[in-house]
Write a protein that holds these residues in place. Structure first.
Motif, PDB file in Angstrom:
ATOM      1  N   TYR A  49       0.871  -1.170   0.000  1.00 49.63           N
ATOM      2  CA  TYR A  49       0.000   0.000   0.000  1.00 49.63           C
ATOM      3  C   TYR A  49       0.911   1.223   0.000  1.00 49.63           C
ATOM      4  N   ARG A  50       0.822   2.052  -1.034  1.00 41.29           N
ATOM      5  CA  ARG A  50       1.635   3.266  -1.101  1.00 41.29           C
ATOM      6  C   ARG A  50       0.725   4.390  -1.563  1.00 41.29           C
ATOM      7  N   ARG A  51       0.430   5.293  -0.661  1.00 37.78           N
ATOM      8  CA  ARG A  51      -0.459   6.396  -0.968  1.00 37.78           C
ATOM      9  C   ARG A  51      -0.007   7.630  -0.190  1.00 37.78           C
ATOM     10  N   ASP A  52      -0.396   8.789  -0.728  1.00 35.26           N
ATOM     11  CA  ASP A  52      -0.167  10.017   0.036  1.00 35.26           C
ATOM     12  C   ASP A  52      -1.055   9.969   1.279  1.00 35.26           C
ATOM     13  N   ALA A  53      -0.490  10.439   2.372  1.00 31.56           N
ATOM     14  CA  ALA A  53      -1.288  10.471   3.599  1.00 31.56           C
ATOM     15  C   ALA A  53      -2.436  11.443   3.427  1.00 31.56           C
ATOM     16  N   GLN A  54      -3.554  11.164   4.121  1.00 29.60           N
ATOM     17  CA  GLN A  54      -4.728  12.025   4.019  1.00 29.60           C
ATOM     18  C   GLN A  54      -4.580  13.277   4.874  1.00 29.60           C
ATOM     19  N   VAL A  55      -3.498  13.371   5.612  1.00 30.67           N
ATOM     20  CA  VAL A  55      -3.273  14.505   6.516  1.00 30.67           C
ATOM     21  C   VAL A  55      -1.886  15.085   6.234  1.00 30.67           C
ATOM     22  N   GLN A  56      -1.552  16.219   6.876  1.00 33.05           N
ATOM     23  CA  GLN A  56      -0.299  16.915   6.607  1.00 33.05           C
ATOM     24  C   GLN A  56       0.704  16.801   7.750  1.00 33.05           C
ATOM     25  N   THR A  57       0.223  16.574   8.968  1.00 34.37           N
ATOM     26  CA  THR A  57       1.167  16.508  10.092  1.00 34.37           C
ATOM     27  C   THR A  57       1.673  15.093  10.250  1.00 34.37           C
ATOM     28  N   MET A  58       2.876  14.944  10.785  1.00 36.01           N
ATOM     29  CA  MET A  58       3.506  13.644  10.971  1.00 36.01           C
ATOM     30  C   MET A  58       2.727  12.809  11.979  1.00 36.01           C
ATOM     31  N   ALA A  59       2.249  13.438  13.037  1.00 38.99           N
ATOM     32  CA  ALA A  59       1.523  12.690  14.066  1.00 38.99           C
ATOM     33  C   ALA A  59       0.230  12.097  13.501  1.00 38.99           C
ATOM     34  N   ALA A  60      -0.463  12.896  12.700  1.00 32.67           N
ATOM     35  CA  ALA A  60      -1.716  12.410  12.125  1.00 32.67           C
ATOM     36  C   ALA A  60      -1.440  11.315  11.109  1.00 32.67           C
ATOM     37  N   ALA A  61      -0.346  11.448  10.332  1.00 34.38           N
ATOM     38  CA  ALA A  61       0.009  10.426   9.359  1.00 34.38           C
ATOM     39  C   ALA A  61       0.367   9.129  10.063  1.00 34.38           C
ATOM     40  N   ALA A  62       1.043   9.231  11.198  1.00 33.74           N
ATOM     41  CA  ALA A  62       1.407   8.042  11.972  1.00 33.74           C
ATOM     42  C   ALA A  62       0.151   7.338  12.484  1.00 33.74           C
ATOM     43  N   ALA A  63      -0.833   8.123  12.879  1.00 32.81           N
ATOM     44  CA  ALA A  63      -2.101   7.524  13.347  1.00 32.81           C
ATOM     45  C   ALA A  63      -2.817   6.813  12.196  1.00 32.81           C
ATOM     46  N   GLU A  64      -2.743   7.434  11.024  1.00 31.17           N
ATOM     47  CA  GLU A  64      -3.364   6.814   9.858  1.00 31.17           C
ATOM     48  C   GLU A  64      -2.658   5.502   9.520  1.00 31.17           C
ATOM     49  N   GLU A  65      -1.329   5.499   9.643  1.00 28.99           N
ATOM     50  CA  GLU A  65      -0.569   4.293   9.352  1.00 28.99           C
ATOM     51  C   GLU A  65      -0.932   3.180  10.334  1.00 28.99           C
ATOM     52  N   ARG A  66      -1.051   3.512  11.603  1.00 30.64           N
ATOM     53  CA  ARG A  66      -1.407   2.507  12.606  1.00 30.64           C
ATOM     54  C   ARG A  66      -2.794   1.896  12.302  1.00 30.64           C
ATOM     55  N   ARG A  67      -3.711   2.742  11.832  1.00 30.75           N
ATOM     56  CA  ARG A  67      -5.068   2.232  11.509  1.00 30.75           C
ATOM     57  C   ARG A  67      -4.996   1.234  10.354  1.00 30.75           C
ATOM     58  N   LEU A  68      -4.179   1.567   9.343  1.00 34.61           N
ATOM     59  CA  LEU A  68      -4.048   0.677   8.195  1.00 34.61           C
ATOM     60  C   LEU A  68      -3.383  -0.640   8.580  1.00 34.61           C
ATOM     61  N   ILE A  69      -2.336  -0.563   9.418  1.00 31.76           N
ATOM     62  CA  ILE A  69      -1.671  -1.796   9.865  1.00 31.76           C
ATOM     63  C   ILE A  69      -2.621  -2.646  10.710  1.00 31.76           C
ATOM     64  N   GLY A  70      -3.458  -1.957  11.500  1.00 31.00           N
ATOM     65  CA  GLY A  70      -4.457  -2.698  12.282  1.00 31.00           C
ATOM     66  C   GLY A  70      -5.433  -3.435  11.378  1.00 31.00           C
ATOM     67  N   ASN A  71      -5.819  -2.814  10.258  1.00 29.31           N
ATOM     68  CA  ASN A  71      -6.710  -3.491   9.316  1.00 29.31           C
ATOM     69  C   ASN A  71      -6.036  -4.728   8.728  1.00 29.31           C
ATOM     70  N   ILE A  72      -4.737  -4.606   8.447  1.00 29.92           N
ATOM     71  CA  ILE A  72      -4.004  -5.750   7.902  1.00 29.92           C
ATOM     72  C   ILE A  72      -4.017  -6.901   8.900  1.00 29.92           C
ATOM     73  N   ALA A  73      -3.752  -6.563  10.151  1.00 34.26           N
ATOM     74  CA  ALA A  73      -3.705  -7.603  11.178  1.00 34.26           C
ATOM     75  C   ALA A  73      -5.074  -8.281  11.344  1.00 34.26           C
ATOM     76  N   GLN A  74      -6.144  -7.506  11.212  1.00 36.83           N
ATOM     77  CA  GLN A  74      -7.482  -8.050  11.468  1.00 36.83           C
ATOM     78  C   GLN A  74      -8.121  -8.674  10.239  1.00 36.83           C
TER      79      GLN A  74
END
Length: 379
Positions: A29-54
């Motif tokens: 999965y390679r996409r531009d983050a939906q947000v601009q700040t690093m913290a928000a992008a990190a949260a988005e990444e964690r959500r995507l990894i959680g979907n992979i795990a589940q």
């Protein structure tokens, strides 16, 4: 992982995730983050990894579309009638009623509604049917009988859960036309019995002097006859009306069992009946067998025509018995029991005709008052 990149002079955060799918193939999965700040992008990444795990993928599976419940299939009118005839008509209807209901179902209701869902046989359908029958000139009583059979089937459908409730808008039952009773005189009954042969006379006497119905005449057994004698001559007694015989089937009489006193004229006819098996039939045809379903009616027509009283039915003999009891002053509620009427109103219908007789007698007396008075004066 999250990478920073410049695009058209602006900083863009790119999320790049690689994983192994459940089937062993590689996923990325390679996409531009939906947000601009690093913290928000990190949260988005964690959500995507959680979907992979589940779920084995970065995207949550789409919820399954709700299953469309198939519209319940309504049982056809013909199928309901088949079950109605196999159960209710056997257990709940008298033999004669069963025959009448079967005739209405076979000749009219099934040809009209057989393949129609029972839920579609509603008040509107019944009203249209009644209108058609009216245009064909059917009498109110006949149309009532048809609607009664249809309602009986629909009530059965409700009891068996083919319908939730009785349909609304069913046509009202029509007020029946007043019945004109055929009531012969004493002389006319004497003439009819005189023309009849001995076997016919016995059967007709049971109707004319004890008010039996044809099916009760057919079923009467010797054990149901108790004669009272004086000086060896039969003068009275009682009949026990326990059963009826219709279409070869024995059944309880229409209004239950009853006892009827034996009048002297009937006692004299029944005298010879005491001989023979107690379980033998009292009334028999000339062939020595119990009368068939239509035998009494057909025999009465022949005797009636020979006597010159065309148009009467065999029931005129029963009507004669009931009015004779009333004329002799027997209380109406006692006559009700003797006749086997379920409702007192039925017996009172005969009282109405008796009243007409009395009014006619009063007019005759009144018309002769002047002559009588004149005769007395002259004398």
């Amino acid at each position: 992982m999250i990478r920073k990149t410049e695009r058209r002079g602006q900083r863009v955060l790119v999320i790049d995730i690689r994983w192994r799918k459940p089937d062993g193939s590689k996923g990325r999965y390679r996409r531009d983050a939906q947000v601009q700040t690093m913290a928000a992008a990190a949260a988005e990444e964690r959500r995507l990894i959680g979907n992979i795990a589940q779920h084995g993928d970065v995207h949550e599976p789409k919820p399954a579309a709700p299953k469309e419940e198939p519209e319940p299939v309504s049982t056809a009118f013909g199928e309901v009638v088949a079950r109605y005839r196999a159960s209710f008509m056997v257990t709940d209807l008298k033999v004669t009623s069963r025959r009448g209901y079967a005739s209405v179902l076979t000749s009219l209701l099934l040809p009209k509604f057989k393949d129609r869902p029972i839920t579609k046989v509603d008040g509107e359908s019944a009203a249209k049917l009644d209108l058609e029958l009216t245009k064909h000139g059917l009498a109110k009583s006949t149309r009532n009988n048809i609607q009664i059979v249809l309602r009986s089937v629909l009530r059965f459908a409700v009891e068996r859960k083919y319908l939730d409730a009785m349909p609304s808008g069913l046509p009202r039952l029509k007020q029946p036309e007043p019945t004109i009773l055929e009531i012969p005189t004493d002389e006319q009954v004497t003439t009819i019995l005189g023309v009849a042969c001995p076997t016919q006379r016995l059967a007709f006497s049971l109707m004319a002097y004890a008010g039996l119905r044809p099916n009760e005449v057919r079923a009467l057994l010797r054990r149901d006859v108790v004669l009272r004698r004086e000086d060896g001559e039969p003068v009275g007694g009682f009949l026990s009306i326990r059963e009826g015989l219709s279409y070869g089937e024995v059944h309880t009489p229409k209004t239950g069992q009853r006892e009827v006193p034996i009048a002297r004229p009937l006692a004299q006819v029944l005298g010879p009946v005491e001989k023979g098996s107690r379980d033998g039939h009292v009334a028999r045809s000339r062939r020595g067998k119990p009368w068939g379903q239509y035998g009494l009616e057909q025999a009465f027509e022949r005797v009636r025509n020979r006597a010159g009283f065309a148009g009467w039915s065999v029931y005129s003999l029963r009507h004669y018995a009931i009015t004779s009891w009333l004329r002799k002053g027997i209380p109406v509620h006692v006559v009700q029991k003797m006749a086997g009427h379920r409702n007192l109103a039925t017996t009172q219908h005969y009282v109405h005709f008796l009243k007409a007789d009395l009014e006619d007698a009063a007019r005759r007396l009144d018309s002769g008052r002047g002559d009588v008075a004149g005769g007395v004066t002259a004398g």
